[in-house]
Design a protein around this motif. Structure first.
Motif, mmCIF file in Angstrom:
data_model
loop_
_atom_site.group_PDB
_atom_site.id
_atom_site.type_symbol
_atom_site.label_atom_id
_atom_site.label_comp_id
_atom_site.label_asym_id
_atom_site.label_seq_id
_atom_site.Cartn_x
_atom_site.Cartn_y
_atom_site.Cartn_z
ATOM 1 N N ALA A 43 -4.769 0.529 -6.256
ATOM 2 C CA ALA A 43 -5.397 0.884 -7.546
ATOM 3 C C ALA A 43 -4.368 1.391 -8.553
ATOM 4 O O ALA A 43 -4.411 1.027 -9.740
ATOM 5 C CB ALA A 43 -6.479 1.930 -7.325
ATOM 6 N N ASP A 44 -3.409 2.211 -8.106
ATOM 7 C CA ASP A 44 -2.436 2.752 -9.067
ATOM 8 C C ASP A 44 -1.518 1.653 -9.602
ATOM 9 O O ASP A 44 -1.092 1.695 -10.755
ATOM 10 C CB ASP A 44 -1.628 3.900 -8.449
ATOM 11 C CG ASP A 44 -0.778 3.437 -7.285
ATOM 12 O OD1 ASP A 44 -1.244 2.592 -6.481
ATOM 13 O OD2 ASP A 44 0.381 3.885 -7.166
ATOM 14 N N LEU A 45 -1.233 0.634 -8.766
ATOM 15 C CA LEU A 45 -0.408 -0.484 -9.243
ATOM 16 C C LEU A 45 -1.193 -1.314 -10.257
ATOM 17 O O LEU A 45 -0.646 -1.744 -11.279
ATOM 18 C CB LEU A 45 0.046 -1.357 -8.068
ATOM 19 C CG LEU A 45 1.002 -0.684 -7.063
ATOM 20 C CD1 LEU A 45 1.314 -1.625 -5.902
ATOM 21 C CD2 LEU A 45 2.299 -0.251 -7.752
ATOM 22 N N THR A 99 -3.280 -7.507 -8.345
ATOM 23 C CA THR A 99 -3.402 -7.108 -6.941
ATOM 24 C C THR A 99 -4.229 -8.134 -6.184
ATOM 25 O O THR A 99 -5.131 -8.762 -6.752
ATOM 26 C CB THR A 99 -4.045 -5.704 -6.801
ATOM 27 O OG1 THR A 99 -5.350 -5.748 -7.363
ATOM 28 C CG2 THR A 99 -3.212 -4.641 -7.485
ATOM 29 N N ALA A 151 -3.418 -0.196 -12.218
ATOM 30 C CA ALA A 151 -3.456 0.585 -13.457
ATOM 31 C C ALA A 151 -2.181 0.410 -14.279
ATOM 32 O O ALA A 151 -2.178 0.626 -15.496
ATOM 33 C CB ALA A 151 -3.677 2.065 -13.136
ATOM 34 N N GLU A 152 -1.090 0.013 -13.610
ATOM 35 C CA GLU A 152 0.188 -0.246 -14.310
ATOM 36 C C GLU A 152 0.225 -1.657 -14.896
ATOM 37 O O GLU A 152 1.233 -2.071 -15.468
ATOM 38 C CB GLU A 152 1.351 -0.121 -13.321
ATOM 39 C CG GLU A 152 1.605 1.284 -12.827
ATOM 40 C CD GLU A 152 2.439 2.105 -13.805
ATOM 41 O OE1 GLU A 152 3.216 1.527 -14.586
ATOM 42 O OE2 GLU A 152 2.276 3.333 -13.787
ATOM 43 N N ASP A 189 -7.941 -1.613 -2.081
ATOM 44 C CA ASP A 189 -8.204 -0.319 -2.742
ATOM 45 C C ASP A 189 -6.953 0.562 -2.740
ATOM 46 O O ASP A 189 -6.835 1.474 -3.550
ATOM 47 C CB ASP A 189 -9.374 0.411 -2.051
ATOM 48 C CG ASP A 189 -9.146 0.568 -0.555
ATOM 49 O OD1 ASP A 189 -9.028 -0.474 0.127
ATOM 50 O OD2 ASP A 189 -9.051 1.721 -0.080
ATOM 51 N N THR A 190 -5.982 0.279 -1.854
ATOM 52 C CA THR A 190 -4.746 1.075 -1.814
ATOM 53 C C THR A 190 -3.814 0.711 -2.972
ATOM 54 O O THR A 190 -2.754 1.323 -3.116
ATOM 55 C CB THR A 190 -3.987 0.849 -0.491
ATOM 56 O OG1 THR A 190 -3.681 -0.559 -0.383
ATOM 57 C CG2 THR A 190 -4.789 1.282 0.722
ATOM 58 N N HIS A 234 5.355 -0.912 -2.220
ATOM 59 C CA HIS A 234 4.783 -0.276 -3.408
ATOM 60 C C HIS A 234 5.867 -0.108 -4.472
ATOM 61 O O HIS A 234 5.688 -0.488 -5.643
ATOM 62 C CB HIS A 234 4.190 1.077 -2.988
ATOM 63 C CG HIS A 234 3.451 1.784 -4.071
ATOM 64 N ND1 HIS A 234 4.084 2.625 -4.959
ATOM 65 C CD2 HIS A 234 2.144 1.775 -4.421
ATOM 66 C CE1 HIS A 234 3.192 3.109 -5.806
ATOM 67 N NE2 HIS A 234 1.999 2.603 -5.504
ATOM 68 N N LEU A 286 6.469 -2.142 -8.322
ATOM 69 C CA LEU A 286 6.731 -1.453 -9.594
ATOM 70 C C LEU A 286 8.070 -1.874 -10.184
ATOM 71 O O LEU A 286 8.175 -2.143 -11.382
ATOM 72 C CB LEU A 286 6.736 0.068 -9.359
ATOM 73 C CG LEU A 286 5.384 0.762 -9.360
ATOM 74 C CD1 LEU A 286 5.550 2.222 -8.944
ATOM 75 C CD2 LEU A 286 4.726 0.675 -10.744
ATOM 76 N N SER A 320 0.821 -1.214 0.000
ATOM 77 C CA SER A 320 0.000 0.000 0.000
ATOM 78 C C SER A 320 0.852 1.259 0.000
ATOM 79 O O SER A 320 0.378 2.332 -0.359
ATOM 80 C CB SER A 320 -0.927 0.014 1.222
ATOM 81 O OG SER A 320 -0.180 0.183 2.402
ATOM 82 N N SER A 321 2.110 1.149 0.415
ATOM 83 C CA SER A 321 2.973 2.344 0.476
ATOM 84 C C SER A 321 4.437 1.911 0.506
ATOM 85 O O SER A 321 4.753 0.719 0.554
ATOM 86 C CB SER A 321 2.649 3.169 1.732
ATOM 87 O OG SER A 321 2.918 2.411 2.903
#
Ligand code: NAP
Length: 282
Positions: free
Chosen positions: A44-46, A53, A48-49, A41-42, A20, A24, A15-16
């Motif tokens: 989501a940006d990963l 998840t 999107a890559e 939900d934390t 995180h 990546l 999540s951070s």
């Protein structure tokens, strides 16, 4: 497995911070990555890559079993485990409630143990595996007010050293990552015990709070000046995961190696004196 088949990795605590950044980094290195967190939900940006998840709480056996099952059902195997999830519990030994200590070990130590049990059989059967465990410089020495998290990281060091020797024969490599201070949500997520207003440790607790402020904002203390980014740690993890012959230990940050050298060379009384110079002590 052919060299054309990308390795499959599961990373905890994405999540951070380091988790995180590691998800990546491994994704960009060409692995199939399953980034996990207690709250999906934390992630989501990963997602999107293009990163997979999955929900995973390292203190919850069912969620671990479900996550590992999902990865192996999707991909037929799990090659790389990064045991990253963890947090810091700050306070003098006497003032930290025992159930907080149990909770800390449940996450930082038994979380790693739980995940390891789940992935070892598959890795052993396939004759390949990488297990990367997040330790810390505090896996090799301890500071006042940080005794409990240091105890969890010392446990992870011992666990990893024994496991490395037990599973090397099966093609499984076990790696320790030992960063000095890292910019992440680690401090924001820390659980604080210890009363800075009254009791025998009041001044010490206030000094520790000031020390943490100087870690994160100018004028920085020594540890703050040498902080590395989560991406710096992720790069080292990625190297450990992709190297054909990973080392047992990867210190990260300019302070880590010198600290280990001092710890090895100095007698305890002299090293204690050094710790008292750099960190608050009652
Ligand atoms: N930052 C440092 O100075 C430093 C130095 C040396 C080593 N480390 C180690 O590096 C690792 C990552 O820390 P960080 O710096 O990236 O801190 P962070 O930003 O606070 O990240 C910690 C991660 O662990 C997750 N986590 C906590 N308890 C969990 C649980 N029960 N199940 C699943 N996930 C859980 C958190 O998720 P939630 O969002 O759900 O809380 C978060 O994603 C830790 O093991 C830490 O000990 C950090």
């Amino acid at each position: 497995m052919t060299s054309m088949t990308p390795h499959v990795a599961l990373v905890t605590g994405c999540s951070s911070g380091i988790g995180h950044a590691t998800a990546l980094a491994l994704h960009r290195a060409g692995l199939v990555v399953y980034a996990s967190a207690r709250r999906p939900d934390t992630l989501a940006d990963l997602a999107a890559e293009g990163i997979e998840t999955v929900r995973l709480d390292v203190t919850d056996d069912e969620s671990i079993t479900a996550a590992v099952k999902r990865v192996t059902a999707d991909r037929g195997r799990l090659d790389v485990l990064v045991n990253n999830a963890g947090y810091r519990l700050v306070g003098p030994v006497e003032e930290v409630p025992p159930d907080e200590v149990v909770r800390l070990f449940d996450t930082n130590v038994f979380g790693v143990v739980r995940l390891t049990y789940q992935v070892l059989p598959g890795m052993r059967e396939r004759g390949y595996g990488r297990i990367v465990n997040l330790s810390s410089v505090f896996g090799r020495f301890t500071i006042p007010g940080g005794t409990y998290p240091a105890a969890t990281k010392h446990a992870i060091e011992a666990f990893s050293d024994g496991l490395r020797l037990e599973v090397a024969k099966f093609g499984i490599r076990v790696v320790l990552i030992e960063p000095n201070s890292v910019r992440s949500r680690y401090d924001a997520n820390a659980v604080w015990s210890g009363d800075p207003t009254k009791g025998p440790y009041a001044k010490f607790n206030a000094d520790v709070a000031r020390w943490h402020k100087a870690l994160n904002s100018p004028p920085h203390n020594l540890a703050g000046r040498f902080q590395v980014s989560s991406e710096d740690v992720a790069r080292v993890i990625s190297r450990a995961v992709t190297s054909p012959r990973p080392r047992a230990r990867y210190p990260v940050g300019k302070l880590a190696q010198p600290l280990f050298l001092l710890r090895r060379m100095l007698p305890d009384a002299v090293f204690d004196g050094f710790v008292r110079l750099q960190f608050p002590a009652p």
